[in-house]
Design a protein around this motif. Sequence first.
Motif, PDB file in Angstrom:
ATOM      1  N   UNK A  90       2.108   6.279 -30.747  1.00 39.58           N
ATOM      2  CA  UNK A  90       2.085   7.675 -30.320  1.00 39.58           C
ATOM      3  C   UNK A  90       3.143   8.504 -31.032  1.00 39.58           C
ATOM      4  N   UNK A  91       4.104   7.828 -31.634  1.00 41.43           N
ATOM      5  CA  UNK A  91       5.187   8.525 -32.322  1.00 41.43           C
ATOM      6  C   UNK A  91       4.924   8.685 -33.813  1.00 41.43           C
ATOM      7  N   UNK A  92       4.136   7.796 -34.394  1.00 44.80           N
ATOM      8  CA  UNK A  92       3.841   7.897 -35.821  1.00 44.80           C
ATOM      9  C   UNK A  92       2.463   7.319 -36.110  1.00 44.80           C
ATOM     10  N   UNK A  93       1.853   7.801 -37.176  1.00 46.88           N
ATOM     11  CA  UNK A  93       0.487   7.398 -37.506  1.00 46.88           C
ATOM     12  C   UNK A  93       0.467   5.976 -38.053  1.00 46.88           C
ATOM     13  N   UNK A  94      -0.422   5.170 -37.526  1.00 44.02           N
ATOM     14  CA  UNK A  94      -0.559   3.781 -37.939  1.00 44.02           C
ATOM     15  C   UNK A  94      -1.736   3.664 -38.904  1.00 44.02           C
ATOM     16  N   UNK A  95      -1.500   3.019 -40.054  1.00 45.35           N
ATOM     17  CA  UNK A  95      -2.562   2.822 -41.049  1.00 45.35           C
ATOM     18  C   UNK A  95      -3.298   1.509 -40.834  1.00 45.35           C
ATOM     19  N   UNK A  96      -2.544   0.445 -40.535  1.00 45.33           N
ATOM     20  CA  UNK A  96      -3.126  -0.880 -40.325  1.00 45.33           C
ATOM     21  C   UNK A  96      -2.490  -1.489 -39.079  1.00 45.33           C
ATOM     22  N   UNK A  97      -3.308  -2.101 -38.225  1.00 43.69           N
ATOM     23  CA  UNK A  97      -2.798  -2.762 -37.023  1.00 43.69           C
ATOM     24  C   UNK A  97      -3.331  -4.182 -36.967  1.00 43.69           C
ATOM     25  N   UNK A  98      -2.419  -5.161 -36.940  1.00 42.93           N
ATOM     26  CA  UNK A  98      -2.792  -6.556 -36.750  1.00 42.93           C
ATOM     27  C   UNK A  98      -2.549  -6.883 -35.285  1.00 42.93           C
ATOM     28  N   UNK A  99      -3.610  -7.244 -34.564  1.00 45.73           N
ATOM     29  CA  UNK A  99      -3.552  -7.339 -33.109  1.00 45.73           C
ATOM     30  C   UNK A  99      -4.057  -8.676 -32.591  1.00 45.73           C
ATOM     31  N   UNK A 100      -3.327  -9.245 -31.638  1.00 44.77           N
ATOM     32  CA  UNK A 100      -3.869 -10.345 -30.845  1.00 44.77           C
ATOM     33  C   UNK A 100      -4.870  -9.763 -29.849  1.00 44.77           C
ATOM     34  N   UNK A 101      -6.037 -10.355 -29.698  1.00 42.24           N
ATOM     35  CA  UNK A 101      -6.991  -9.832 -28.708  1.00 42.24           C
ATOM     36  C   UNK A 101      -6.422  -9.833 -27.297  1.00 42.24           C
ATOM     37  N   UNK A 102      -5.569 -10.819 -27.001  1.00 43.97           N
ATOM     38  CA  UNK A 102      -4.933 -10.886 -25.686  1.00 43.97           C
ATOM     39  C   UNK A 102      -3.446 -10.615 -25.857  1.00 43.97           C
ATOM     40  N   UNK A 103      -2.937  -9.681 -25.069  1.00 44.80           N
ATOM     41  CA  UNK A 103      -1.531  -9.297 -25.114  1.00 44.80           C
ATOM     42  C   UNK A 103      -1.055  -9.040 -23.688  1.00 44.80           C
ATOM     43  N   UNK A 104       0.232  -9.234 -23.417  1.00 46.82           N
ATOM     44  CA  UNK A 104       0.741  -8.872 -22.090  1.00 46.82           C
ATOM     45  C   UNK A 104       0.760  -7.362 -21.894  1.00 46.82           C
ATOM     46  N   UNK A 105       0.586  -6.921 -20.681  1.00 49.10           N
ATOM     47  CA  UNK A 105       0.635  -5.503 -20.273  1.00 49.10           C
ATOM     48  C   UNK A 105      -0.598  -4.709 -20.714  1.00 49.10           C
ATOM     49  N   UNK A 106      -0.957  -4.816 -21.980  1.00 48.90           N
ATOM     50  CA  UNK A 106      -2.125  -4.098 -22.493  1.00 48.90           C
ATOM     51  C   UNK A 106      -2.816  -4.996 -23.499  1.00 48.90           C
ATOM     52  N   UNK A 107      -4.041  -5.426 -23.190  1.00 51.69           N
ATOM     53  CA  UNK A 107      -4.733  -6.362 -24.066  1.00 51.69           C
ATOM     54  C   UNK A 107      -5.015  -5.741 -25.429  1.00 51.69           C
ATOM     55  N   UNK A 108      -5.079  -6.618 -26.439  1.00 51.01           N
ATOM     56  CA  UNK A 108      -5.231  -6.151 -27.811  1.00 51.01           C
ATOM     57  C   UNK A 108      -6.506  -5.373 -28.065  1.00 51.01           C
ATOM     58  N   UNK A 109      -7.591  -5.754 -27.397  1.00 52.15           N
ATOM     59  CA  UNK A 109      -8.845  -5.022 -27.590  1.00 52.15           C
ATOM     60  C   UNK A 109      -8.730  -3.602 -27.036  1.00 52.15           C
ATOM     61  N   UNK A 110      -8.087  -3.464 -25.883  1.00 48.00           N
ATOM     62  CA  UNK A 110      -7.871  -2.122 -25.330  1.00 48.00           C
ATOM     63  C   UNK A 110      -6.895  -1.336 -26.188  1.00 48.00           C
ATOM     64  N   UNK A 111      -5.856  -2.005 -26.683  1.00 50.83           N
ATOM     65  CA  UNK A 111      -4.916  -1.339 -27.582  1.00 50.83           C
ATOM     66  C   UNK A 111      -5.639  -0.824 -28.818  1.00 50.83           C
TER      67      UNK A 111
END
Length: 268
Positions: free
Chosen positions: A43-64
Amino acid sequence: MTILLAIECAETLKALSDSVIRLQPDATVLPFSDGLAALGAARQQEIDVALLSPTLPDLEGLDLGRYLCDLNPLVNLIFVASDGRFGSDALMLHASGYLITPVADAALIREFEDLRHPAAQKNHKRVFAQTFGNFDLFVDGKPVAFKYTKTKEIVALLVNNRGAMTTNGEIIASLWEDDGDPEKKASYLSNLRQDLTNTFARLKISNLLLKQRGALAIAADRIECDVYDWLKNKQKSKYNYLGDYMNQYSWAEYIHAELDEISYAMDD
């Protein structure tokens, strides 16, 4: 290029971060082990590429991933998992890639070379702010329609302030001067801010609006703007200042005078 990593496993996060830094030495790398912290950074800066785990604590990677797409439709999502069971979900999000751990450098190189939204595509900004003549805001070449005309004027004021935080009091003073009850204007401003937030969210440009308690700013580096380009490049600018600036707003007269002085100096 800004690369965000949101990886649940600490060992995998460290290994991936080291690899990305080595393979993309000019990139800004933002590593996180939970989804909410990663979203806060996005939310603070534009992201070009995101490497994400599908499952994450607090907010899952798919929702992220969905939130990141709302903030920037041109973000490249690359999911990193221990197996392929989340592949169909990644496909539904139009992910750029899907990697199985442990991730080899060759696999990372392949993903960076074949991004769904290449870096060259991002050189074209989706949002254009026209300030010479009458103010208008365009997204993907189309003028933005706001629910209230005053909402558009807030955007004009934020563009005019060139990325500086503008307080609610400053907004009220500019839009209404000394007209009317301040408490009623504050209530009206709350509705305008909500209209602004809703409109930007609908157009998927929420990352352009920077918020602090009681203040707003526009992310000036994420938009194309005629006056920004002209002030930066002067005679080499592709835009030409002809003495007209945000003509529909009386508060813009002060900046108008400043631009006139700059223009006169350029002609000398």
